[in-house]
Design an enzyme around this catalytic site. Structure first.
Site, PDB file in Angstrom:
ATOM      1  N   HIS A 148       5.954   7.210   9.519  1.00 53.94           N
ATOM      2  CA  HIS A 148       6.847   7.346   8.381  1.00 53.94           C
ATOM      3  C   HIS A 148       7.393   8.760   8.303  1.00 53.94           C
ATOM      4  CE1 HIS A 148       6.619   3.461   6.435  1.00 53.94           C
ATOM      5  NE2 HIS A 148       5.361   3.402   6.827  1.00 53.94           N
ATOM      6  N   ARG A 416       4.945  -5.133  13.152  1.00 49.82           N
ATOM      7  CA  ARG A 416       5.328  -5.452  11.767  1.00 49.82           C
ATOM      8  C   ARG A 416       6.815  -5.760  11.718  1.00 49.82           C
ATOM      9  NH1 ARG A 416       5.914  -2.271   6.066  1.00 49.82           N
ATOM     10  NH2 ARG A 416       7.002  -0.745   7.338  1.00 49.82           N
ATOM     11  N   GLU A 539       3.533  -6.707  -1.387  1.00 50.80           N
ATOM     12  CA  GLU A 539       4.065  -5.392  -1.706  1.00 50.80           C
ATOM     13  C   GLU A 539       4.496  -5.218  -3.158  1.00 50.80           C
ATOM     14  OE1 GLU A 539       6.331  -3.542   1.708  1.00 50.80           O
ATOM     15  OE2 GLU A 539       6.548  -5.653   2.221  1.00 50.80           O
ATOM     16  N   ASP A 579       5.981   0.028  -2.389  1.00 52.58           N
ATOM     17  CA  ASP A 579       6.981  -0.782  -3.075  1.00 52.58           C
ATOM     18  C   ASP A 579       6.491  -1.267  -4.432  1.00 52.58           C
ATOM     19  OD1 ASP A 579       9.484  -1.256  -1.328  1.00 52.58           O
ATOM     20  OD2 ASP A 579       7.828  -1.405   0.075  1.00 52.58           O
ATOM     21  N   ARG A 617      -1.426   2.954   2.313  1.00 53.48           N
ATOM     22  CA  ARG A 617      -1.348   4.137   1.454  1.00 53.48           C
ATOM     23  C   ARG A 617      -0.461   5.194   2.095  1.00 53.48           C
ATOM     24  NH1 ARG A 617      -6.361   6.866   0.751  1.00 53.48           N
ATOM     25  NH2 ARG A 617      -5.834   7.411  -1.373  1.00 53.48           N
ATOM     26  N   ARG A 752      14.104   2.863   0.662  1.00 47.72           N
ATOM     27  CA  ARG A 752      12.717   2.952   1.128  1.00 47.72           C
ATOM     28  C   ARG A 752      11.892   3.758   0.143  1.00 47.72           C
ATOM     29  NH1 ARG A 752      11.288   0.984   5.713  1.00 47.72           N
ATOM     30  NH2 ARG A 752      12.840   0.330   7.221  1.00 47.72           N
TER      31      ARG A 752
END
Length: 920
Positions: A148, A416, A539, A579, A617, A752
């Site tokens: 990320h 994913r 989510e 989210d 997390r 995001r």
């Protein structure tokens, strides 16, 4: 509670900051010139005066307003480096204080294994062998490294930081003036390198770059720490419960998403999956070959003097080592032969890749890592039988443990993708095969029936030459690449497939059909089996609330239950922290997660399966961040069960795993909390749990309503957010391979979670980590002052509630509404600015007041002396970065769209993200 650490105990920290800051100042003076140095120094002095309330911060803002952009850039770089070096000094100070506690013989601190062992021993007969065996039947602690986009440091900067850390350790151990002088010269050299290295990448990271960045942590720390930690935990548990069948597999087994996570990332494809798996395999094999070469040099024992087992002698005789010098050295010959077989393995798995320490003798490659481990066990057993256990317990033991953990694959690569994509692809495949042209329009029950029928037959839906859409062709290409990786490297290379935005049984079965299409799922006596487990990711808050029902419905499908049974009756479920927070706010999201875990635990118990939770997390509290030890202990009863996986994201990865001391401390905290949560009663509510849950239900609903009134219902809120934060500019910061939004819209729901949190963090509002909580508490208490006592009691007794408030306090302490007001001035619409920022200011005050009333503390950092010291020592260096960012944003939006202004904005983002330590 206040910080009882005397000032003298923190003086080494201040000395380190002064030393490193002084060296950086000298570098700036010599490299950038006295004018820039004076500007930096005056800004530093004024920042400390602002902290002491001696001057108004507008004076510093006005100072920057009149400075040319070319002169602002080195100032931004200077304070970015100040923040990085202050972080480094803090890490060293924590390390120093831990060592002092150990030397003083103090009781072991929480989050250490020593403390955990003491707690387990104190539990006495309540922990018998059967209880421990059951609790740790599927034991696993898996930090999963993700890519990320919040790791803002370039590799060169990262390497300099590592070098400076080691020099500072050496400096503390050195009294010799000449040696100190040499160390200081080396520090100057590295900090000069830091200054002359561009902080900002000119090109956006590719996924292959992210793969390499993630792999570096293995050589830096994980190869050293993980095998040793696993061996220690296994030894200690078996010593306490010799009759328990515990830890038949290594406990700590890292994972990765990098290269397999393609949710919203258009750059991910089959080639990326292959590259990620191959690079991981190469890293593992390089480690094993290097260790074998060192082992071969070390095991010089002669058969004329040492006792040699017959199995070892056969291994040596079959090795193909015809070196006359080794003729009476069977251990060396045996290890040489092992190196040769591992070389042949590498040639089979990675043809054309040149690895060090290879031995090319005609021989059979190892079919599996277990075969390699068997040969190493022969060497180990012979050494122990010959009275050389002390030698076996050194490098050989480490290598045996490393092969157990890392095998040939290094770490499982998670796949994913979003459920919407799966539905599109399956619909196209079913249409191409002539099964149905209207799959998307079918009711859920009909979809499930159709998918079950597909899982009962082996025939594929397409042929390799099928003319499919780009999306379907790409997805099948990725899955075919994954199937090739599994066939070539082994099933451990890819074990999990995660479905984002999973809301139904058909979402799960669609992926199973896609796995069947590429050969990753097959039939066994009429029922499907797969080495890849499909994992739902719940989510949003509504999805979390419905997660247990989805799992229960899926387990009622015999074909899905058969797949779970094929994984030893264990089903993993992933929980999304990001989210859910963006959807409903801090308190509502945290409670939705807790409630979801309770429901999932009960659903798993009713279905007779074991549940493993995967916690998505992020680094910051708004995305599930905070101390991992406390977070794990705050899980509901039954939610850990000896195992968990959790993502490690962004700059948090470097903060935790950039070198062995930090890696050991952080992995130890994960293991300690997992063992305590699995073997001890840590919730502490007892029969009062239902009432506590009811109270949190009410608080969460109130908090979600307050959050929604601002974020989802306030007219113009999106305009305020995009103007009063640098969210629009984040996309230009080359810190990740994926875009800032899933879709090209300005809707909050499509943004995001990372840029959402990062933007509020940069502007010092930190809204995702607290907003709505103050109103919820005050509305719940209104009219009944006795309710304050109820919340105070929950805070004392309940780890979950205590963790939620503690993490919130950390965020509030890092927020600064005075600086946030400067960002709000970027909004031209006065009415909109006053409405939104006024709501933020009011809620901030209510939330701080509620925290103090519940906890009894008079400060947000009263229970966190380390954070208090950090704020005191580090935050004055952030003040100039925020003012510089606002000034540069103002110039950019006024039309000064130049590379220099863009670069300046990016440098301030980099500096703030690094200094705040949990940017997104």
């Amino acid at each position: 509670m206040t910080d009882t650490v005397p000032a003298s105990a923190t003086e080494p920290l201040r000395e380190d900051i002064r030393l490193l800051g002084g060296i950086l100042g000298n570098v700036i003076r010599e490299q950038a010139g006295p004018e820039i140095f004076d500007l930096v120094e005056s800004a530093r002095v004024e920042s400390f005066r602002i902290r002491r309330s001696e001057i108004d911060r507008t004076e510093l803002a006005e100072r920057f307003a009149g400075v040319a952009t070319d002169d602002l850039l080195p100032v931004a770089r200077a304070f970015s480096h100040f923040g990085l070096l202050a972080n480094l000094a803090e890490d060293l100070h924590r390390e120093r204080r831990r060592a002092l506690h150990v030397r003083a013989g103090d009781p072991p601190q929480d989050s250490t294994l020593a403390a955990t062992y003491a707690k387990l021993d104190a539990a006495g007969p309540s922990l018998d062998a059967d209880t421990v065996t059951d609790a740790l039947a599927s034991a696993l602690v898996a930090p999963v490294i993700t890519a990320h986009p919040t790791e803002t440091r370039r590799r060169t900067v990262f390497d300099v930081q590592t070098a400076v850390t080691e020099l500072m350790r050496r400096r503390e151990r050195t009294d010799d003036p000449a040696a100190l002088e040499e160390i200081d010269r080396a520090l100057y050299r590295h900090i000069l390198t830091l200054w002359d290295t561009a902080l900002i990448r000119l090109a956006r990271l590719r996924i292959s770059d992210e793969v390499d960045n993630g792999l570096r942590y293995y050589d830096l720390a994980l190869f050293d720490v993980v095998p040793a930690l696993n061996a220690e935990v296994r030894r200690e548990l078996r010593r306490r419960w010799p009759d328990a069948a515990v830890l038949t597999e290594p406990l700590v087994r890292p994972g990765t998403w990098i290269g397999g996570d393609r949710d919203g990332n258009p750059n991910a494809d089959g080639e990326v999956v292959t590259t990620a798996a191959n690079r991981a395999c190469e890293t593992a094999l390089r480690h094993h070959l290097t260790e074998l070469a060192a082992l071969e040099r070390a095991l010089s024992m002669s058969e004329r003097t040492a006792i040699i087992s017959s199995a070892l002698k056969k291994l040596a005789d079959d090795s193909g080592d015809d070196n006359p010098a080794h003729s009476d050295e069977p251990y060396r010959r045996a290890v040489h032969g092992i190196r040769a077989r591992l070389t042949a393995t590498a040639d089979r798995l990675l043809p054309g890749v040149d690895l060090p320490h290879t031995v090319r003798i005609p021989c059979e490659p190892y079919a599996t890592p277990a075969r390699l481990h068997t040969d190493l066990n022969i060497v180990d057993a012979s050494l122990r039988a010959g009275g050389a256990a002390v030698i076996a317990d050194d490098r050989l033991a480490h290598l045996r443990s490393a092969v157990e953990v890392f095998g040939f694959h290094l770490a499982p690569l998670d796949l994913r993708q979003n459920s919407e994509v799966h539905e599109n692809v399956v619909a196209e495949l079913l249409s191409w095969a002539g099964v149905t042209d209207r799959y998307r329009d079918l009711p859920e029950d009909d979809k499930v029936a159709l998918l079950i029928a597909e899982l009962r037959i082996r025939r594929p839906l397409t042929t390799p030459d099928a003319q499919l859409s780009d999306e379907s062709a790409k997805e099948l290409g990725i899955l075919r690449a994954a199937a090739d990786v599994v066939r070539r490297i082994g099933p451990a290379a890819i074990e999990h497939y995660i479905i984002s935005m999973c809301t139904s049984v058909s979402d799960l079965l669609e992926v199973e059909v896609l796995l069947k299409e590429v050969g990753l799922l097959d039939l066994d006596r009429g029922y499907p089996r797969s080495t890849v487990q499909v994992i739902p990711l719940f989510e949003t808050i509504d999805d979390l609330r419905g997660g247990a029902a989805t799992l229960t419905a899926a387990l009622a499908v015999p074909e899905f239950r058969s797949l779970v049974d094929g994984h030893d009756g264990l089903q993993e479920v992933m929980l999304g922290y990001s989210d859910s927070n963006k959807d409903g706010g801090y308190l509502a999201a945290n409670w939705a997660l807790y409630r979801a875990e309770l429901d999932l635990v009960e659903a798993a118990r009713a279905a007779g399966i074991r549940l493993r939770l995967f916690h998505g997390r992020g680094g910051t509290v708004g995305r599930g961040g905070g101390p991992s030890y406390d977070a794990i202990l705050a899980q509901p009863p039954g939610a850990v069960q000896g195992s968990l996986r959790l993502t490690e994201q962004g700059e948090i990865i470097a903060a935790k795993y950039r070198e062995p001391v930090l890696a050991r401390r952080n992995l130890e905290a994960l293991v300690s909390a997992t063992l305590e949560s699995s073997l001890l009663d840590v919730e502490g509510l007892g029969k009062d749990a239902p009432e506590a849950y009811r109270i949190l239900d009410e608080l969460a609903d109130l908090a979600r309503a307050a959050y929604s009134r601002l974020v989802h219902e306030t007219p113009g809120f999106v305009e305020y957010f995009t103007t009063a934060t640098p969210v629009s500019e984040i996309g230009a910061l080359n810190i990740g391979s994926r875009p800032a939004s899933r879709k090209q819209t300005k809707a909050i729901s499509d943004l995001r979670a990372i840029p959402w949190v990062l933007s509020w963090t940069q502007s010092r509002v930190m809204l995702p980590g607290w907003y709505g909580t103050g109103t919820a508490v005050h509305d719940w208490v209104a009219g009944d002052p006795d309710r304050w006592a109820t919340l105070q009691d929950l805070y004392r007794r309940w780890p979950f509630f205590r963790s939620v408030l503690s993490n919130m306090a950390q965020v509030l302490a890092k927020s600064d509404l005075g600086l946030a007001a400067r960002y709000s001035e970027l909004v031209d619409d006065t009415d909109l600015r006053e409405r939104v920022f006024g709501s933020i200011v009011d809620e901030h005050g209510r939330t701080v007041e509620a925290y103090k009333q519940i906890t009894g503390y008079d400060s947000l950092v009263a229970d966190n002396p380390a954070l208090e010291r950090s704020l005191h020592n580090r935050f004055p260096y952030l003040e100039p970065l925020n003012h510089l960012q606002v000034e540069l944003l103002r110039r950019f939006r006024a039309g000064e769209d130049t590379d220099r202004v863009r670069r300046g904005i990016q440098i301030t983002m980099n500096g703030l993200a690094t200094a705040l330590r949990n940017s997104g």
